[in-house]
Write a protein that holds these residues in place. Structure first.
Motif, PDB file in Angstrom:
ATOM      1  N   LEU A 265      66.851 -27.357  -7.533  1.00 15.09           N
ATOM      2  CA  LEU A 265      64.971 -27.572  -7.492  1.00 15.09           C
ATOM      3  C   LEU A 265      64.419 -27.350  -6.082  1.00 15.09           C
ATOM      4  O   LEU A 265      63.542 -26.871  -6.245  1.00 15.09           O
ATOM      5  CB  LEU A 265      64.907 -28.625  -8.494  1.00 15.09           C
ATOM      6  CG  LEU A 265      65.583 -29.239  -9.410  1.00 15.09           C
ATOM      7  CD1 LEU A 265      64.445 -30.560  -9.752  1.00 15.09           C
ATOM      8  CD2 LEU A 265      64.445 -27.943 -10.797  1.00 15.09           C
ATOM      9  N   SER A 266      65.174 -27.107  -4.916  1.00 18.09           N
ATOM     10  CA  SER A 266      63.941 -27.353  -3.994  1.00 18.09           C
ATOM     11  C   SER A 266      64.356 -25.845  -3.690  1.00 18.09           C
ATOM     12  O   SER A 266      65.828 -25.563  -3.126  1.00 18.09           O
ATOM     13  CB  SER A 266      64.777 -28.393  -2.832  1.00 18.09           C
ATOM     14  OG  SER A 266      64.759 -27.668  -1.261  1.00 18.09           O
ATOM     15  N   GLN A 267      63.338 -24.776  -3.335  1.00 20.86           N
ATOM     16  CA  GLN A 267      63.851 -23.195  -3.160  1.00 20.86           C
ATOM     17  C   GLN A 267      63.974 -23.452  -1.944  1.00 20.86           C
ATOM     18  O   GLN A 267      65.403 -22.186  -2.025  1.00 20.86           O
ATOM     19  CB  GLN A 267      62.379 -22.589  -2.835  1.00 20.86           C
ATOM     20  CG  GLN A 267      61.021 -23.081  -3.564  1.00 20.86           C
ATOM     21  CD  GLN A 267      60.351 -24.831  -3.380  1.00 20.86           C
ATOM     22  OE1 GLN A 267      60.860 -25.481  -3.755  1.00 20.86           O
ATOM     23  NE2 GLN A 267      59.193 -24.232  -3.225  1.00 20.86           N
TER      24      GLN A 267
ATOM     25  N   SER B  95      65.551 -26.148   7.225  1.00 24.94           N
ATOM     26  CA  SER B  95      66.347 -24.834   6.214  1.00 24.94           C
ATOM     27  C   SER B  95      66.326 -23.771   7.607  1.00 24.94           C
ATOM     28  O   SER B  95      67.425 -23.422   7.908  1.00 24.94           O
ATOM     29  CB  SER B  95      65.911 -24.524   5.314  1.00 24.94           C
ATOM     30  OG  SER B  95      64.089 -23.724   5.315  1.00 24.94           O
ATOM     31  N   VAL B  96      65.278 -23.576   8.719  1.00 22.10           N
ATOM     32  CA  VAL B  96      65.507 -22.387   9.272  1.00 22.10           C
ATOM     33  C   VAL B  96      66.687 -22.331  10.330  1.00 22.10           C
ATOM     34  O   VAL B  96      66.932 -22.666  10.586  1.00 22.10           O
ATOM     35  CB  VAL B  96      64.067 -21.818   9.730  1.00 22.10           C
ATOM     36  CG1 VAL B  96      64.359 -21.487  10.412  1.00 22.10           C
ATOM     37  CG2 VAL B  96      63.198 -21.164   8.485  1.00 22.10           C
TER      38      VAL B  96
ATOM     39  N   ALA C 285      65.712 -13.546   5.675  1.00 25.06           N
ATOM     40  CA  ALA C 285      64.194 -13.933   5.687  1.00 25.06           C
ATOM     41  C   ALA C 285      63.790 -13.989   4.003  1.00 25.06           C
ATOM     42  O   ALA C 285      62.896 -13.795   3.662  1.00 25.06           O
ATOM     43  CB  ALA C 285      63.349 -12.932   6.629  1.00 25.06           C
ATOM     44  N   ASP C 286      64.969 -12.380   3.689  1.00 24.95           N
ATOM     45  CA  ASP C 286      64.735 -12.037   2.149  1.00 24.95           C
ATOM     46  C   ASP C 286      64.832 -13.089   0.882  1.00 24.95           C
ATOM     47  O   ASP C 286      63.939 -13.380  -0.083  1.00 24.95           O
ATOM     48  CB  ASP C 286      65.644 -11.228   1.775  1.00 24.95           C
ATOM     49  CG  ASP C 286      64.721  -9.441   3.078  1.00 24.95           C
ATOM     50  OD1 ASP C 286      63.401  -8.923   1.977  1.00 24.95           O
ATOM     51  OD2 ASP C 286      65.649  -9.206   4.003  1.00 24.95           O
ATOM     52  N   ILE C 287      66.084 -13.656   1.276  1.00 26.77           N
ATOM     53  CA  ILE C 287      66.501 -14.711   0.140  1.00 26.77           C
ATOM     54  C   ILE C 287      65.446 -15.964   0.636  1.00 26.77           C
ATOM     55  O   ILE C 287      64.858 -16.694  -1.224  1.00 26.77           O
ATOM     56  CB  ILE C 287      67.957 -16.041   0.982  1.00 26.77           C
ATOM     57  CG1 ILE C 287      68.554 -14.267   0.819  1.00 26.77           C
ATOM     58  CG2 ILE C 287      67.999 -16.544  -0.091  1.00 26.77           C
ATOM     59  CD1 ILE C 287      70.424 -14.427   1.297  1.00 26.77           C
ATOM     60  N   LEU C 288      64.949 -15.930   1.467  1.00 26.31           N
ATOM     61  CA  LEU C 288      64.252 -17.535   1.883  1.00 26.31           C
ATOM     62  C   LEU C 288      62.537 -17.197   1.174  1.00 26.31           C
ATOM     63  O   LEU C 288      62.049 -17.476   0.302  1.00 26.31           O
ATOM     64  CB  LEU C 288      63.218 -17.782   3.155  1.00 26.31           C
ATOM     65  CG  LEU C 288      62.811 -18.904   3.715  1.00 26.31           C
ATOM     66  CD1 LEU C 288      63.899 -20.462   2.800  1.00 26.31           C
ATOM     67  CD2 LEU C 288      62.699 -19.082   4.924  1.00 26.31           C
TER      68      LEU C 288
END
Length: 227
Positions: free
Chosen positions: A9-11, A67-68, A168-171
């Motif tokens: 549920l968390s991006q 996350s990063v 970057a694209d997935i995030l």
């Protein structure tokens, strides 16, 4: 083996989940159920002092959140395909440029619009604060327009940081799923953004769709006709 704590549920949890699956980095996947407030327990606080997901505990006991930061740590320790985080300093800087831009410019308005329009009313039983939702919608649309007109400034631009897909694209793609659950189509009137999203999804499937099963169910339950 590294332990990866997440909830889909968390991006950012979804973004790292997809990345780990794509790169086959060895990890033990441990779900922390946000709906049951498992992240707020004393037991989980020993794992992540901020009591959020995602986070990791490496094999040597090293703990890390955000996350990063986790992504950069994983790429430093593992031999992953270079497109995700290039070794060339300038190419890497372009990925970092988006990773730093993401927090306040994309994640904040998209997440807060979703929370204000759908999540908070659902949890509290109170009506939608339409004034607050409208303010977040305005900020979100500015960010979406920047993705369409700046980051993807031409139809020839395939991905956000280079001609190859990166983290970057997935995030970014995972973040754009949030307003869809609150009856807002981020791709309406933004053809370059839609084409980019399709490329990201195609490049990361089947894992992208697997990570978004719950999100898709919410969207369908809310009614596709409202999108």
């Amino acid at each position: 083996m590294m332990k990866y704590y997440f909830d889909l549920l968390s991006q950012p949890s979804r973004a790292l989940w997809i990345f780990l699956k794509m790169t086959k980095v060895p990890a033990q996947f441990i779900k922390v159920d946000l709906g049951k407030a498992e992240h707020l327990t004393d037991k989980f606080k020993e794992i992540n002092r901020f009591q959020k997901v995602p986070c990791i505990v490496d094999a040597d006991g090293f703990k890390l959140s955000e996350s990063v930061a986790i992504f950069r740590y994983i790429t430093s320790l593992n031999d992953v395909p270079e497109n995700w985080y290039p070794k060339d300093i300038k190419a890497r800087a372009l990925v970092d440029e988006y990773l730093e831009y993401q927090h306040n410019s994309v994640r904040l308005p998209c997440a807060m619009y979703f929370q204000t329009k759908w999540l908070i009313p659902r949890l509290s039983g109170n009506p939608i604060d339409e004034k607050k939702a409208a303010a977040y919608k305005k900020l979100m649309e500015q960010s979406l327009n920047n993705l369409e007109n700046v980051w993807l400034e031409s139809a020839d631009r395939k991905f956000l940081a280079s001609e190859e897909i990166s983290f970057a694209d997935i995030l970014a793609a995972c973040e754009l799923e949030q307003p869809k659950m609150a009856w807002y189509d981020p791709f309406d009137g933004r053809p370059r953004l839609r084409s980019w999203y399709d490329r990201v999804r195609d490049a990361t499937n089947p894992y992208y769709d697997e990570a978004h099963v719950v999100v898709k169910k919410v969207i369908e339950k809310n009614g596709k006709s409202k999108l």
